[in-house]
Motif scaffolding. Structure first.
Motif, PDB file in Angstrom:
ATOM      1  N   HIS A 135       0.833  -1.208   0.000  1.00 31.40           N
ATOM      2  CA  HIS A 135       0.000   0.000   0.000  1.00 31.40           C
ATOM      3  C   HIS A 135       0.868   1.259   0.000  1.00 31.40           C
ATOM      4  CE1 HIS A 135      -2.720   2.842   2.519  1.00 31.40           C
ATOM      5  NE2 HIS A 135      -2.761   3.159   1.248  1.00 31.40           N
ATOM      6  N   ILE A 136       1.913   1.268   0.809  1.00 32.28           N
ATOM      7  CA  ILE A 136       2.782   2.444   0.883  1.00 32.28           C
ATOM      8  C   ILE A 136       3.559   2.634  -0.416  1.00 32.28           C
ATOM      9  CG2 ILE A 136       4.866   3.334   2.018  1.00 32.28           C
ATOM     10  CD1 ILE A 136       3.667   2.375   4.650  1.00 32.28           C
ATOM     11  N   MET A 137       3.955   1.538  -1.079  1.00 31.81           N
ATOM     12  CA  MET A 137       4.624   1.670  -2.366  1.00 31.81           C
ATOM     13  C   MET A 137       3.678   2.251  -3.416  1.00 31.81           C
ATOM     14  SD  MET A 137       7.750   0.986  -1.981  1.00 31.81           S
ATOM     15  CE  MET A 137       8.196   1.051  -3.710  1.00 31.81           C
ATOM     16  N   THR A 138       2.393   1.882  -3.349  1.00 32.44           N
ATOM     17  CA  THR A 138       1.403   2.496  -4.235  1.00 32.44           C
ATOM     18  C   THR A 138       1.304   3.988  -3.963  1.00 32.44           C
ATOM     19  OG1 THR A 138       0.139   0.437  -4.273  1.00 32.44           O
ATOM     20  CG2 THR A 138      -1.010   2.420  -4.974  1.00 32.44           C
ATOM     21  N   ASP A 139       1.381   4.354  -2.684  1.00 30.86           N
ATOM     22  CA  ASP A 139       1.368   5.769  -2.290  1.00 30.86           C
ATOM     23  C   ASP A 139       2.577   6.504  -2.883  1.00 30.86           C
ATOM     24  OD1 ASP A 139       0.566   8.056  -1.044  1.00 30.86           O
ATOM     25  OD2 ASP A 139       1.338   7.529   0.929  1.00 30.86           O
ATOM     26  N   VAL A 140       3.734   5.841  -2.927  1.00 32.37           N
ATOM     27  CA  VAL A 140       4.940   6.441  -3.505  1.00 32.37           C
ATOM     28  C   VAL A 140       4.730   6.735  -4.993  1.00 32.37           C
ATOM     29  CG1 VAL A 140       7.354   6.015  -4.115  1.00 32.37           C
ATOM     30  CG2 VAL A 140       6.521   5.403  -1.844  1.00 32.37           C
ATOM     31  N   TYR A 141       4.201   5.752  -5.721  1.00 35.94           N
ATOM     32  CA  TYR A 141       4.002   5.937  -7.158  1.00 35.94           C
ATOM     33  C   TYR A 141       3.020   7.080  -7.435  1.00 35.94           C
ATOM     34  CZ  TYR A 141       6.031   1.252  -7.092  1.00 35.94           C
ATOM     35  OH  TYR A 141       6.850   0.178  -6.856  1.00 35.94           O
ATOM     36  N   SER A 142       1.929   7.118  -6.660  1.00 40.21           N
ATOM     37  CA  SER A 142       0.951   8.192  -6.870  1.00 40.21           C
ATOM     38  C   SER A 142       1.551   9.552  -6.516  1.00 40.21           C
ATOM     39  CB  SER A 142      -0.323   7.924  -6.052  1.00 40.21           C
ATOM     40  OG  SER A 142      -0.040   7.900  -4.664  1.00 40.21           O
ATOM     41  N   SER A 143       2.431   9.596  -5.499  1.00 43.34           N
ATOM     42  CA  SER A 143       3.077  10.859  -5.127  1.00 43.34           C
ATOM     43  C   SER A 143       4.023  11.343  -6.217  1.00 43.34           C
ATOM     44  CB  SER A 143       3.847  10.696  -3.806  1.00 43.34           C
ATOM     45  OG  SER A 143       2.958  10.459  -2.736  1.00 43.34           O
ATOM     46  N   LEU A 144       4.709  10.415  -6.883  1.00 44.82           N
ATOM     47  CA  LEU A 144       5.600  10.799  -7.979  1.00 44.82           C
ATOM     48  C   LEU A 144       4.815  11.399  -9.141  1.00 44.82           C
ATOM     49  CD1 LEU A 144       8.057   7.735  -8.011  1.00 44.82           C
ATOM     50  CD2 LEU A 144       8.575  10.079  -7.294  1.00 44.82           C
ATOM     51  N   VAL A 145       3.673  10.776  -9.457  1.00 44.37           N
ATOM     52  CA  VAL A 145       2.804  11.329 -10.511  1.00 44.37           C
ATOM     53  C   VAL A 145       2.309  12.711 -10.099  1.00 44.37           C
ATOM     54  CG1 VAL A 145       0.624  11.015 -11.759  1.00 44.37           C
ATOM     55  CG2 VAL A 145       2.119   9.054 -11.342  1.00 44.37           C
ATOM     56  N   LEU A 146       1.927  12.827  -8.830  1.00 44.70           N
ATOM     57  CA  LEU A 146       1.444  14.108  -8.316  1.00 44.70           C
ATOM     58  C   LEU A 146       2.523  15.187  -8.424  1.00 44.70           C
ATOM     59  CD1 LEU A 146      -0.469  15.958  -6.749  1.00 44.70           C
ATOM     60  CD2 LEU A 146       0.259  14.823  -4.638  1.00 44.70           C
ATOM     61  N   MET A 147       3.758  14.848  -8.074  1.00 42.39           N
ATOM     62  CA  MET A 147       4.843  15.830  -8.169  1.00 42.39           C
ATOM     63  C   MET A 147       5.057  16.284  -9.614  1.00 42.39           C
ATOM     64  SD  MET A 147       7.662  14.298  -5.512  1.00 42.39           S
ATOM     65  CE  MET A 147       8.870  15.561  -5.957  1.00 42.39           C
ATOM     66  N   ALA A 148       4.984  15.333 -10.551  1.00 43.58           N
ATOM     67  CA  ALA A 148       5.137  15.697 -11.967  1.00 43.58           C
ATOM     68  C   ALA A 148       4.030  16.654 -12.395  1.00 43.58           C
ATOM     69  CB  ALA A 148       5.116  14.433 -12.821  1.00 43.58           C
ATOM     70  N   ALA A 149       2.801  16.401 -11.900  1.00 40.48           N
ATOM     71  CA  ALA A 149       1.683  17.270 -12.246  1.00 40.48           C
ATOM     72  C   ALA A 149       1.858  18.663 -11.650  1.00 40.48           C
ATOM     73  CB  ALA A 149       0.384  16.647 -11.750  1.00 40.48           C
ATOM     74  N   LEU A 150       2.318  18.738 -10.420  1.00 42.14           N
ATOM     75  CA  LEU A 150       2.489  20.044  -9.766  1.00 42.14           C
ATOM     76  C   LEU A 150       3.622  20.845 -10.413  1.00 42.14           C
ATOM     77  CD1 LEU A 150       2.033  19.097  -6.000  1.00 42.14           C
ATOM     78  CD2 LEU A 150       0.377  20.168  -7.534  1.00 42.14           C
ATOM     79  N   ILE A 151       4.668  20.156 -10.861  1.00 41.16           N
ATOM     80  CA  ILE A 151       5.754  20.853 -11.568  1.00 41.16           C
ATOM     81  C   ILE A 151       5.222  21.433 -12.876  1.00 41.16           C
ATOM     82  CG2 ILE A 151       7.935  20.486 -12.802  1.00 41.16           C
ATOM     83  CD1 ILE A 151       8.646  18.424 -10.607  1.00 41.16           C
ATOM     84  N   THR A 152       4.373  20.641 -13.555  1.00 39.76           N
ATOM     85  CA  THR A 152       3.761  21.135 -14.801  1.00 39.76           C
ATOM     86  C   THR A 152       2.896  22.359 -14.538  1.00 39.76           C
ATOM     87  OG1 THR A 152       3.718  18.864 -15.650  1.00 39.76           O
ATOM     88  CG2 THR A 152       2.334  20.478 -16.772  1.00 39.76           C
ATOM     89  N   ILE A 153       2.111  22.309 -13.463  1.00 40.60           N
ATOM     90  CA  ILE A 153       1.268  23.456 -13.109  1.00 40.60           C
ATOM     91  C   ILE A 153       2.129  24.674 -12.798  1.00 40.60           C
ATOM     92  CG2 ILE A 153      -0.365  24.355 -11.382  1.00 40.60           C
ATOM     93  CD1 ILE A 153      -1.406  21.469 -11.073  1.00 40.60           C
ATOM     94  N   HIS A 154       3.228  24.443 -12.080  1.00 37.34           N
ATOM     95  CA  HIS A 154       4.103  25.558 -11.677  1.00 37.34           C
ATOM     96  C   HIS A 154       4.676  26.294 -12.886  1.00 37.34           C
ATOM     97  CE1 HIS A 154       6.948  27.835  -9.306  1.00 37.34           C
ATOM     98  NE2 HIS A 154       7.964  27.337 -10.005  1.00 37.34           N
ATOM     99  N   PHE A 155       5.046  25.531 -13.932  1.00 37.85           N
ATOM    100  CA  PHE A 155       5.688  26.174 -15.076  1.00 37.85           C
ATOM    101  C   PHE A 155       4.700  26.595 -16.172  1.00 37.85           C
ATOM    102  CE2 PHE A 155       9.370  23.882 -13.298  1.00 37.85           C
ATOM    103  CZ  PHE A 155      10.291  24.921 -13.280  1.00 37.85           C
ATOM    104  N   THR A 156       3.496  26.017 -16.174  1.00 35.37           N
ATOM    105  CA  THR A 156       2.542  26.351 -17.239  1.00 35.37           C
ATOM    106  C   THR A 156       1.353  27.176 -16.747  1.00 35.37           C
ATOM    107  OG1 THR A 156       1.233  24.330 -16.923  1.00 35.37           O
ATOM    108  CG2 THR A 156       3.129  24.205 -18.436  1.00 35.37           C
ATOM    109  N   GLY A 157       1.030  27.065 -15.453  1.00 33.37           N
ATOM    110  CA  GLY A 157      -0.130  27.768 -14.930  1.00 33.37           C
ATOM    111  C   GLY A 157      -1.445  27.089 -15.232  1.00 33.37           C
ATOM    112  N   TRP A 158      -1.396  25.833 -15.745  1.00 35.69           N
ATOM    113  CA  TRP A 158      -2.632  25.111 -16.074  1.00 35.69           C
ATOM    114  C   TRP A 158      -3.189  24.457 -14.796  1.00 35.69           C
ATOM    115  CZ3 TRP A 158      -0.137  22.144 -20.752  1.00 35.69           C
ATOM    116  CH2 TRP A 158       0.123  23.074 -21.774  1.00 35.69           C
ATOM    117  N   THR A 159      -3.938  25.209 -14.037  1.00 35.13           N
ATOM    118  CA  THR A 159      -4.431  24.710 -12.741  1.00 35.13           C
ATOM    119  C   THR A 159      -5.470  23.605 -12.883  1.00 35.13           C
ATOM    120  OG1 THR A 159      -6.058  26.513 -12.713  1.00 35.13           O
ATOM    121  CG2 THR A 159      -3.969  26.895 -11.569  1.00 35.13           C
ATOM    122  N   LEU A 160      -6.046  23.455 -14.080  1.00 35.43           N
ATOM    123  CA  LEU A 160      -7.038  22.392 -14.284  1.00 35.43           C
ATOM    124  C   LEU A 160      -6.411  21.005 -14.133  1.00 35.43           C
ATOM    125  CD1 LEU A 160     -10.058  22.216 -15.011  1.00 35.43           C
ATOM    126  CD2 LEU A 160      -9.387  21.872 -17.400  1.00 35.43           C
TER     127      LEU A 160
END
Length: 346
Positions: A170-195
């Motif tokens: 379960h915790i390893m699944t949490d790690v994978y989802s957190s990595l995807v989340l970080m990639a999404a937040l980096i994209t939002i930070h540089f593009t401003g696409w809050t959607l």
């Protein structure tokens, strides 16, 4: 009886001297997991309050489950360590299936809450703040979860613990989802696409629902004694590698799991003229061999001995049989197809 260093130890003494210390190790591992999960959850909520990101909130809600599940797992391991008694002749190991079922249900509920919050943010969008600070916090918690997840998965395998393995996965699944989340937040930070924020939350909610379903499915199969074919194959491999000529065939095998221990019923066909002491020694060899092959587990055997009949002669390996009535035609390899059904191979 349990064979330990070539000495037969009474099962109740073995459970006290050897199994209980093992369960104490399980308890220490899960308590470490509980403490670290508590710290990580607090950090993730801090990241949410910094950024107002619904995706980070989704990650934090899932981490709450790690804490709750860790607490329940601690109790289940303690209960599983209790010795057999009159009311629980097979021990208390089944509680581990309740533990992973409870964790699965909590994860499933968290997935529903995450989906709800994601839809809500689509309808009422919110501005995001301090994304860099949130990313730093999320990166540190993801790294902590990675080390914790690997530690739990390895400990679960080493200790043959369903509870610890399930918690680690379960915790390893949490790690994978957190990595995807970080990639999404980096994209939002540089593009401003809050959607992207609620979209990622929706995807995470679906993945979390699926993870919760798998854990609940595993719990139900364990509680209903669904046959674990990997365990069946392991038992067959051990017995086939040490096959003796008096073991004419093995059939009607049934395996139940209680925590990291197993109860196995089977029928063994042996020459009908064996004396009782000889037959008992043969059955004891089966139990000792399988127990030696299952490290960190206790395997209890209930063996029913069947007498051979003339139709067994054509595959019986006993070379000097005084009552053989049919010629030997060839050895029958033991497989699931002939070990599990309730019938002699002949």
């Amino acid at each position: 009886m349990k064979l330990v260093n070539n000495i037969h130890v009474p099962l109740f003494l073995y459970n006290t001297k050897y199994i209980r210390p093992l369960l104490k190790k399980e308890l220490r591992v899960i308590l470490v997991s509980l403490f670290i999960s508590f710290l990580i959850t607090g950090a993730k909520f801090a990241a949410y309050f910094l950024t107002h990101s619904v995706a980070i909130l989704s990650d934090a809600l899932e981490s709450i489950i790690n804490v709750v599940a860790g607490g329940f797992a601690s109790y289940s391991i303690y209960l599983a360590s209790q010795p057999k008694d009159e009311n629980h002749p097979y021990g208390h190991g089944k509680v581990e299936f309740f533990s992973i079922g409870f964790e699965g249900a909590m994860i499933f509920i968290a997935g529903i809450l995450i989906l709800f919050k994601a839809v809500q943010y689509f309808i009422y969008p919110r501005e995001l703040f301090r994304m860099e600070s949130g990313l730093w916090v999320l990166g540190i918690t993801t790294l902590g979860n990675l080390f914790l997840g690997l530690y739990l998965v390895r400990s679960g395998k080493r200790l043959s613990s369903l509870t610890i393995s399930g918690n680690g996965q379960h915790i390893m699944t949490d790690v994978y989802s957190s990595l995807v989340l970080m990639a999404a937040l980096i994209t939002i930070h540089f593009t401003g696409w809050t959607l992207i924020d609620p979209i990622v939350s929706l995807v995470m909610g679906v993945l979390i629902l699926n993870n919760g379903y798998k854990l609940m499915r595993r719990s139900i199969s364990g509680l209903m004694d669904e046959t674990d074919m990997k365990v069946v194959d392991k038992v067959i491999t051990i017995l086939s590698a040490n096959r003796r000529e008096n073991w004419i065939d093995i059939h009607n095998m049934r395996i139940q799991q209680y925590g990291n221990n197993y109860h196995i019923d089977c029928h063994i066909t042996m020459p009908y003229y064996l004396e009782l002491n000889d037959a008992h020694d043969e059955m004891k060899r089966v139990e000792v061999l399988v127990n030696e092959g299952f490290t960190n587990s206790d395997v209890e055997f209930f063996i029913h001995m069947d007498p051979c009949i003339p139709s067994c002669c054509h595959y019986c390996l006993k070379s000097a049989c005084p009552v053989r009535s049919n010629a030997f035609t060839g050895e029958i390899t033991w497989t699931r197809d002939n070990v599990l059904p309730n019938r002699k191979h002949g």
